[in-house]
Structures are given as structure tokens and as C-alpha cells.
Design a protein around this motif. Structure first.
Motif, PDB file in Angstrom:
ATOM      1  N   ALA A  52      33.947  48.614  42.906  1.00  0.00           N
ATOM      2  CA  ALA A  52      32.613  49.197  42.807  1.00  0.00           C
ATOM      3  C   ALA A  52      31.775  48.363  41.840  1.00  0.00           C
ATOM      4  CB  ALA A  52      32.703  50.635  42.309  1.00  0.00           C
ATOM      5  N   VAL A  53      30.477  48.595  41.859  1.00  0.00           N
ATOM      6  CA  VAL A  53      29.567  47.901  40.951  1.00  0.00           C
ATOM      7  C   VAL A  53      29.980  48.213  39.519  1.00  0.00           C
ATOM      8  CG1 VAL A  53      27.173  47.730  40.189  1.00  0.00           C
ATOM      9  CG2 VAL A  53      27.691  47.935  42.632  1.00  0.00           C
ATOM     10  N   GLY A  54      30.065  47.154  38.704  1.00  0.00           N
ATOM     11  CA  GLY A  54      30.446  47.310  37.308  1.00  0.00           C
ATOM     12  C   GLY A  54      31.897  46.957  37.023  1.00  0.00           C
ATOM     13  N   ASP A  55      32.731  46.810  38.059  1.00  0.00           N
ATOM     14  CA  ASP A  55      34.139  46.448  37.859  1.00  0.00           C
ATOM     15  C   ASP A  55      34.256  44.976  37.489  1.00  0.00           C
ATOM     16  OD1 ASP A  55      34.887  49.002  38.537  1.00  0.00           O
ATOM     17  OD2 ASP A  55      35.551  48.484  40.561  1.00  0.00           O
ATOM     18  N   ARG A  56      35.200  44.683  36.610  1.00  0.00           N
ATOM     19  CA  ARG A  56      35.482  43.301  36.238  1.00  0.00           C
ATOM     20  C   ARG A  56      36.552  42.756  37.173  1.00  0.00           C
ATOM     21  NH1 ARG A  56      33.240  41.067  32.206  1.00  0.00           N
ATOM     22  NH2 ARG A  56      32.151  42.271  30.628  1.00  0.00           N
ATOM     23  N   VAL A  57      36.361  41.532  37.643  1.00  0.00           N
ATOM     24  CA  VAL A  57      37.301  40.913  38.587  1.00  0.00           C
ATOM     25  C   VAL A  57      37.523  39.454  38.218  1.00  0.00           C
ATOM     26  CG1 VAL A  57      36.734  42.433  40.514  1.00  0.00           C
ATOM     27  CG2 VAL A  57      35.463  40.323  40.206  1.00  0.00           C
ATOM     28  N   ILE A  67      31.081  42.773  38.864  1.00  0.00           N
ATOM     29  CA  ILE A  67      30.415  42.982  40.147  1.00  0.00           C
ATOM     30  C   ILE A  67      29.059  43.633  39.905  1.00  0.00           C
ATOM     31  CG2 ILE A  67      30.501  44.200  42.358  1.00  0.00           C
ATOM     32  CD1 ILE A  67      33.535  43.942  42.251  1.00  0.00           C
ATOM     33  N   ARG A  68      28.009  43.026  40.447  1.00  0.00           N
ATOM     34  CA  ARG A  68      26.651  43.562  40.325  1.00  0.00           C
ATOM     35  C   ARG A  68      26.084  44.026  41.655  1.00  0.00           C
ATOM     36  NH1 ARG A  68      26.192  45.447  35.590  1.00  0.00           N
ATOM     37  NH2 ARG A  68      26.545  43.910  33.981  1.00  0.00           N
ATOM     38  N   GLY A  69      26.740  43.651  42.746  1.00  0.00           N
ATOM     39  CA  GLY A  69      26.279  44.086  44.063  1.00  0.00           C
ATOM     40  C   GLY A  69      27.374  43.896  45.088  1.00  0.00           C
ATOM     41  N   ILE A  70      27.354  44.750  46.102  1.00  0.00           N
ATOM     42  CA  ILE A  70      28.359  44.670  47.160  1.00  0.00           C
ATOM     43  C   ILE A  70      27.631  44.546  48.489  1.00  0.00           C
ATOM     44  CG2 ILE A  70      30.246  45.855  48.323  1.00  0.00           C
ATOM     45  CD1 ILE A  70      30.823  47.281  45.679  1.00  0.00           C
ATOM     46  N   LYS A  71      27.998  43.513  49.230  1.00  0.00           N
ATOM     47  CA  LYS A  71      27.460  43.307  50.574  1.00  0.00           C
ATOM     48  C   LYS A  71      28.595  43.518  51.561  1.00  0.00           C
ATOM     49  CE  LYS A  71      24.040  40.033  48.915  1.00  0.00           C
ATOM     50  NZ  LYS A  71      23.554  38.654  48.974  1.00  0.00           N
ATOM     51  N   GLU A  72      28.328  43.287  52.836  1.00  0.00           N
ATOM     52  CA  GLU A  72      29.333  43.551  53.867  1.00  0.00           C
ATOM     53  C   GLU A  72      30.620  42.759  53.644  1.00  0.00           C
ATOM     54  OE1 GLU A  72      29.845  43.066  58.637  1.00  0.00           O
ATOM     55  OE2 GLU A  72      27.845  43.467  57.855  1.00  0.00           O
ATOM     56  N   ASN A  73      30.526  41.449  53.480  1.00  0.00           N
ATOM     57  CA  ASN A  73      31.712  40.603  53.314  1.00  0.00           C
ATOM     58  C   ASN A  73      31.704  39.811  52.014  1.00  0.00           C
ATOM     59  OD1 ASN A  73      32.955  41.280  55.768  1.00  0.00           O
ATOM     60  ND2 ASN A  73      31.604  39.894  56.867  1.00  0.00           N
ATOM     61  N   SER A  74      30.873  40.216  51.060  1.00  0.00           N
ATOM     62  CA  SER A  74      30.793  39.456  49.821  1.00  0.00           C
ATOM     63  C   SER A  74      30.400  40.350  48.646  1.00  0.00           C
ATOM     64  CB  SER A  74      29.788  38.315  49.968  1.00  0.00           C
ATOM     65  OG  SER A  74      28.497  38.833  50.228  1.00  0.00           O
ATOM     66  N   THR A  86      27.302  34.612  44.530  1.00  0.00           N
ATOM     67  CA  THR A  86      27.805  35.402  45.650  1.00  0.00           C
ATOM     68  C   THR A  86      29.144  34.820  46.055  1.00  0.00           C
ATOM     69  OG1 THR A  86      25.555  35.829  46.401  1.00  0.00           O
ATOM     70  CG2 THR A  86      27.320  36.184  47.989  1.00  0.00           C
ATOM     71  N   ILE A  87      30.144  35.681  46.130  1.00  0.00           N
ATOM     72  CA  ILE A  87      31.485  35.235  46.493  1.00  0.00           C
ATOM     73  C   ILE A  87      31.999  36.056  47.665  1.00  0.00           C
ATOM     74  CG2 ILE A  87      32.063  34.428  44.180  1.00  0.00           C
ATOM     75  CD1 ILE A  87      33.687  37.040  43.873  1.00  0.00           C
ATOM     76  N   ASP A  88      32.919  35.489  48.398  1.00  0.00           N
ATOM     77  CA  ASP A  88      33.547  36.168  49.526  1.00  0.00           C
ATOM     78  C   ASP A  88      34.516  37.221  49.002  1.00  0.00           C
ATOM     79  OD1 ASP A  88      36.053  35.566  51.885  1.00  0.00           O
ATOM     80  OD2 ASP A  88      34.063  36.343  52.396  1.00  0.00           O
ATOM     81  N   LYS A  89      34.631  38.339  49.704  1.00  0.00           N
ATOM     82  CA  LYS A  89      35.553  39.400  49.279  1.00  0.00           C
ATOM     83  C   LYS A  89      37.000  38.915  49.264  1.00  0.00           C
ATOM     84  CE  LYS A  89      33.079  43.632  50.355  1.00  0.00           C
ATOM     85  NZ  LYS A  89      33.094  44.901  51.091  1.00  0.00           N
ATOM     86  N   GLY A  90      37.322  37.961  50.090  1.00  0.00           N
ATOM     87  CA  GLY A  90      38.676  37.455  50.165  1.00  0.00           C
ATOM     88  C   GLY A  90      39.109  36.637  48.966  1.00  0.00           C
ATOM     89  N   SER A  91      38.181  36.296  48.087  1.00  0.00           N
ATOM     90  CA  SER A  91      38.546  35.478  46.930  1.00  0.00           C
ATOM     91  C   SER A  91      38.717  36.302  45.664  1.00  0.00           C
ATOM     92  CB  SER A  91      37.496  34.386  46.707  1.00  0.00           C
ATOM     93  OG  SER A  91      36.271  34.974  46.320  1.00  0.00           O
ATOM     94  N   VAL A  92      38.739  37.627  45.769  1.00  0.00           N
ATOM     95  CA  VAL A  92      38.911  38.496  44.613  1.00  0.00           C
ATOM     96  C   VAL A  92      40.323  39.070  44.637  1.00  0.00           C
ATOM     97  CG1 VAL A  92      38.103  40.592  43.476  1.00  0.00           C
ATOM     98  CG2 VAL A  92      36.474  39.075  44.563  1.00  0.00           C
ATOM     99  N   PHE A  93      40.994  39.000  43.484  1.00  0.00           N
ATOM    100  CA  PHE A  93      42.371  39.473  43.377  1.00  0.00           C
ATOM    101  C   PHE A  93      42.486  40.510  42.268  1.00  0.00           C
ATOM    102  CE2 PHE A  93      42.724  35.417  45.451  1.00  0.00           C
ATOM    103  CZ  PHE A  93      43.642  35.674  46.450  1.00  0.00           C
ATOM    104  N   PRO A  94      43.469  41.398  42.363  1.00  0.00           N
ATOM    105  CA  PRO A  94      43.644  42.422  41.332  1.00  0.00           C
ATOM    106  C   PRO A  94      43.968  41.851  39.959  1.00  0.00           C
ATOM    107  CG  PRO A  94      44.932  42.973  43.279  1.00  0.00           C
ATOM    108  CD  PRO A  94      44.379  41.600  43.480  1.00  0.00           C
ATOM    109  N   THR A  95      44.763  40.774  39.902  1.00  0.00           N
ATOM    110  CA  THR A  95      45.131  40.185  38.619  1.00  0.00           C
ATOM    111  C   THR A  95      45.092  38.668  38.719  1.00  0.00           C
ATOM    112  OG1 THR A  95      47.471  40.076  39.159  1.00  0.00           O
ATOM    113  CG2 THR A  95      46.705  42.105  38.110  1.00  0.00           C
TER     114      THR A  95
END
Length: 110
Positions: A52-57, A67-74, A86-95
Motif C-alpha cells: 500500500a501507499v507508504g510502505d517501504r520496499v 511507495i507513493r503511488g500504485i498503478k496497474e503494473n507498477s 516508476t518501477i515494475d511490480k515484479g522488481s519489488v521483493f519482501p526482503t
């Protein structure tokens, strides 16, 4: 004649045993290699959907941000004051460990 019959029976039993061994190896491969990887991929997908917006990744490239904004795939990621990318959702990991492991797997595949 009896010896030929015994030899044929042994050959048939050997063929069945070979088939059983192949099936056993496939089952072992599935439970130790494929299934854990699928489970891990589901966990990462669930993590990404829960962001969600505000989470650190941390991105796969090692960029830390919020995270400052969420789009469909980024995501729109703020990495410094008034610096957003702007980054792709696939490049974010939990740790960070997951990001490093993914990078190692990608190197191994190339």
C-alpha cells in the motif's frame, strides 16, 4: 526351456522396477524442487498485492524507497525528497535476501 521362462520373468520384473524408480525420482524431484518454488512465488505475489501507499520496499536492483503511488503494473517509488521513480511490480521483493537470491538465479539462467 525352464531357464528361458525364468529369464523372461526376471526381465519383466526388472522393467516394472525401472518404471517404479523413474516414478519415484519424478515424485522426489517435484516435492523437493518444484513445489517449494511454487509456494515461494505465491508468497511473493501475495506480498506484492498487499503493498500500500507508504510502505517501504527494496527493489531487485537494491533501491530502497517508499511507495507513493500504485498503478496497474507498477509503483511510484520515492527514493529521496522529491525524487520519484516508476518501477515494475515484479522488481519489488519482501526482503533484501529475496532480491539477492532472485538476482543470483537470473545470473545462473543467463
Amino acid at each position: 526351456m525352464v531357464y528361458n521362462l525364468v529369464a523372461l520373468q526376471d526381465a519383466a520384473n526388472g522393467g516394472i522396477m525401472n518404471l517404479v524408480m523413474i516414478v519415484a525420482l519424478i515424485a522426489i524431484f517435484y516435492f523437493f524442487m518444484i513445489r517449494p518454488q511454487q509456494k515461494k512465488q505465491k508468497e511473493i505475489k501475495k506480498f506484492r498485492e498487499g503493498l500500500a501507499v507508504g510502505d517501504r520496499v527494496i527493489t531487485a536492483g537494491g533501491i530502497h524507497g517508499k511507495i507513493r503511488g500504485i498503478k496497474e503494473n507498477s509503483f511510484v517509488l520515492e527514493i529521496a525528497d522529491n525524487v520519484r521513480i516508476t518501477i515494475d511490480k515484479g522488481s519489488v521483493f519482501p526482503t533484501a535476501a529475496d532480491a539477492q537470491e532472485s538476482a543470483k538465479q537470473n545470473e545462473g539462467n543467463n
